[in-house]
Every structure is written in C-alpha cells, then in structure tokens.
Write an enzyme that holds these catalytic residues in place. Structure first.
Site, mmCIF file in Angstrom:
data_model
loop_
_atom_site.group_PDB
_atom_site.id
_atom_site.type_symbol
_atom_site.label_atom_id
_atom_site.label_comp_id
_atom_site.label_asym_id
_atom_site.label_seq_id
_atom_site.Cartn_x
_atom_site.Cartn_y
_atom_site.Cartn_z
ATOM 1 C CE LYS A 177 -2.360 -1.258 3.690
ATOM 2 N NZ LYS A 177 -1.757 -2.612 3.881
ATOM 3 C CB THR A 178 3.777 2.338 2.041
ATOM 4 O OG1 THR A 178 3.067 2.207 3.276
ATOM 5 C CG2 THR A 178 4.675 3.566 2.113
ATOM 6 N NE ARG B 16 6.429 -4.419 5.427
ATOM 7 C CZ ARG B 16 5.380 -3.636 5.691
ATOM 8 N NH1 ARG B 16 4.464 -4.028 6.555
ATOM 9 N NH2 ARG B 16 5.254 -2.479 5.081
ATOM 10 C CG ASP C 25 -0.002 3.381 6.870
ATOM 11 O OD1 ASP C 25 -0.914 2.686 6.390
ATOM 12 O OD2 ASP C 25 1.061 2.893 7.302
ATOM 13 C CB THR D 253 -4.755 -3.276 8.263
ATOM 14 O OG1 THR D 253 -4.962 -2.579 9.508
ATOM 15 C CG2 THR D 253 -3.355 -2.976 7.760
#
Length: 353
Positions: free
Chosen positions: A75-76, A228, A120, A169
């Site tokens: 997302k980032t 990640r 975020d 999230t």
C-alpha cells in the site's frame, strides 16, 4: 494489551507482516518506482493506471484513492508510485499521529497544489479530524475554529487541489461518509507463490545476492503470501548462505536457513505451531475457548487472536466456531498427528474409549 502492543509483537516475528526499522530501510531501496515495475496486484494496477493516465490527460489531480489490505502487500509503495506517476511530491503521515482537528488542518494548509497526502492506518484517525477531512476531500476547504464558546467563529480556509491516498488494514472500521469520498478504492490481495518468486528474484538482484530458481521458490513458499515477509526471509537466508555456504542461495540452503529461524515449509513459526500443538495435544483438536488457548501457549489473548490466528485460519489449519477454536484435518496432518476417533454423538473420544 492494546492494539499497539499487538503490533509490536507482530513486528518482532520473522514472519510478522508489520515492518520494523530494518524493513523500512530496506524497503526504501527495494521499492519499485512505477507501475510497470510493481509485481502482482494485476487488477489494481490496471485500474489505477487508467485513473492516473486519465487525470494526467485532463491536467487535473488524481481522484482520492483508498487502499485496503493486510500489512506488507504494497500500500505504501503504491502511494509513492501514484505521486511519481503524477509528477507530484508526497507527504506521509498516519492516522494515530492525527489526534486533533488542528493537527490535520496544519498538514492540509501546507500542501502544495497537486501534492499527494498519504494517510496510513486512516481508520485510526480521531473523529474530529475525520469530520474535517470530509470537507477537505470534497470541497478542498476546511473551517478553522477561532475562539471558544459562544464567541467562537469558523474561518473558511481554501486548500489547493490535492490527492489523498488512504491506507487501512481494517476497511470495515471506516465510516461510510469517509469511504464514499474516495474516487477509487482497491483491495490488495495476498500474493501467489509464483508472484513472490518474482519479488524474491528482483530483490536478490538489487541486493546483489545470487539465487537460483529453486531457492527463490523455497523462500516464496514460506512467505505467507506477503512481499514484505519474502524480502525479510531473503535477507536472513542471504546471511546464512554467506556464513555457512558459498553465498549462493539454493533450495537446500534456503530450507536449512529457515529451519534455523524456525519457519517451516508452510510459513508457520514458533507461535503458530505452539497454538496448533496446544489445540491438538492438550485439547484434542477443540473446541476450546480463546482465553484458555492463550493461557496454554503462554501468550496474551490478543496476541493469539490478532497475530497467530489470521494466518492459521487463512491456511485452513484452524476454524473459529461459536463453541471455540477447532483444528481442521489439515492441522493434524501438518504436525504429523492422528486425530482422535469420534464417538457416535459426533464428539471426539479423547480417551480412546
């Protein structure tokens, strides 16, 4: 334990999706710079590409974008790509950092025209700031309150057009009025192993690590569908290969390295296996209450529920039922155990009678 405590616990795990400081530093170097480099999320990339290309053709700022999905899915990274594709600067902040409407007003009033504001964990923003954001997103205006009590006055402050990229999230916690103000919404899905192999190969090239196809597949298969985690496992396997081997990552080297770090073939770590072992060996596969299960593994209730259970449920190893947590046949098979026989009433016969 509060939500932040659970987040800290997740960040400490090798297979936890939450980024620690090391992850953040490495991710900055590994992030793709445009949509063409971004791996996975095919539908999201295609739709987002149309949104951005149309905005550029109109000479306008892009619509506000809402990205939802589990941590570690990109997302980032996508927010930074949006800014790069639009040729605009990006401002990064988070919901927990905005506790007062004044905090948000200060950020919004300093934005440049066309700038991208990445927010975020937007669902954790305070309610007063959230209500201010409604008007800012829709009318590019905020009302700044001056004074207190009956003498207070609202001074309208015009804002330059900007693009808000919100990430969450927990999309279900966003109020409908906020969700409806986003022109484009997308849900980030977990990655398939073949996509994660491409992620591992790309990251290995950027990190100057030699890896073969089987080694990348071994890491990808244990990465829980999350880029990640794949990058984090790659770094740990790289360390093992440099110390214990010739620096080249093969399937055998990857498997040996991840055995040292207690990440098994399905991506389960010590906590995951402890939950399953307690459920199977102590409670015959369940059903058992969450609090009882947490005590059995020596963890907080929230840690088991928020950190371990989501992946176990997604893998089909554990089920949540009204009566409690129940192990599936796949859980017995994964740990190499034989489930108890069932009695005629449908209850497990724990004592073999």
């Amino acid at each position: 334990m509060n939500w932040d405590d659970t987040t800290d616990t997740a960040a400490e795990r090798l297979v936890g999706p939450v980024a620690d400081r090391e992850d953040q530093a490495v991710e900055a170097a590994l992030r793709p710079k445009d949509l063409g480099e971004f791996i996975g999320q095919e539908k999201v990339r295609e739709q987002l590409d149309l949104v951005l290309r149309a905005a550029r053709a109109r000479g306008a700022t892009a619509d506000h974008v809402l990205l939802s999905g589990a941590p570690g899915l990109g997302k980032t990274t996508l927010s930074m790509i949006i800014a790069a594709e639009m040729g605009a600067p990006i401002r990064i902040t988070s919901g927990p950092a905005i506790q007062h409407a004044g905090d948000l007003a200060a950020i919004l009033s300093s934005l440049q025209e066309g700038e991208v504001l990445f927010l975020d964990e937007i669902h954790r923003m305070s309610r007063p700031a959230e209500e201010m954001l409604y008007m800012a997103m829709e009318d590019f205006r905020v009302d700044v309150i001056v004074g207190k009590g009956p003498g207070a006055t609202a001074i309208p402050l015009e804002l330059p057009p900007f693009t808000l990229v919100g990430a969450t999230t927990r999309a279900g916690l966003l109020p409908p009025p906020l969700r409806d103000r986003f022109g484009f919404t997308a849900h980030m899905e977990f990655y398939e192993p073949v996509e994660l192999e491409r992620v591992v190969h790309r990251s290995a090239g950027l990190l100057d690590v030699e890896i073969d196809t089987d080694g990348a597949a071994e890491i990808a298969g244990r990465s829980r569908g999350t880029p990640r985690i794949a990058n984090r496992l790659l770094r740990r396997v790289r360390d093992y290969a440099q110390v214990k081997a010739d620096g080249i990552i093969t399937r055998d080297i990857a498997a040996a390295a991840l055995k040292v770090y207690e990440v098994d073939a399905r991506g389960l770590d010590r906590l995951d296996r402890a939950v399953l072992q307690a459920l199977l060996k102590l409670f015959g596969g369940g059903p058992v209450g969450l609090s009882t299960l947490a005590v059995a593994v020596g963890e907080e209730r929230e840690t088991v529920e928020e950190v371990a259970e989501p992946f176990l449920v997604r893998e089909g190893l554990l089920a949540r039922t009204p009566r409690g947590r129940v192990a599936t046949p796949a859980a017995w098979a994964h740990l190499g155990l034989t489930p108890p026989r069932s009695t005629g009433t449908g209850q497990q016969d724990l004592f073999g009678a």
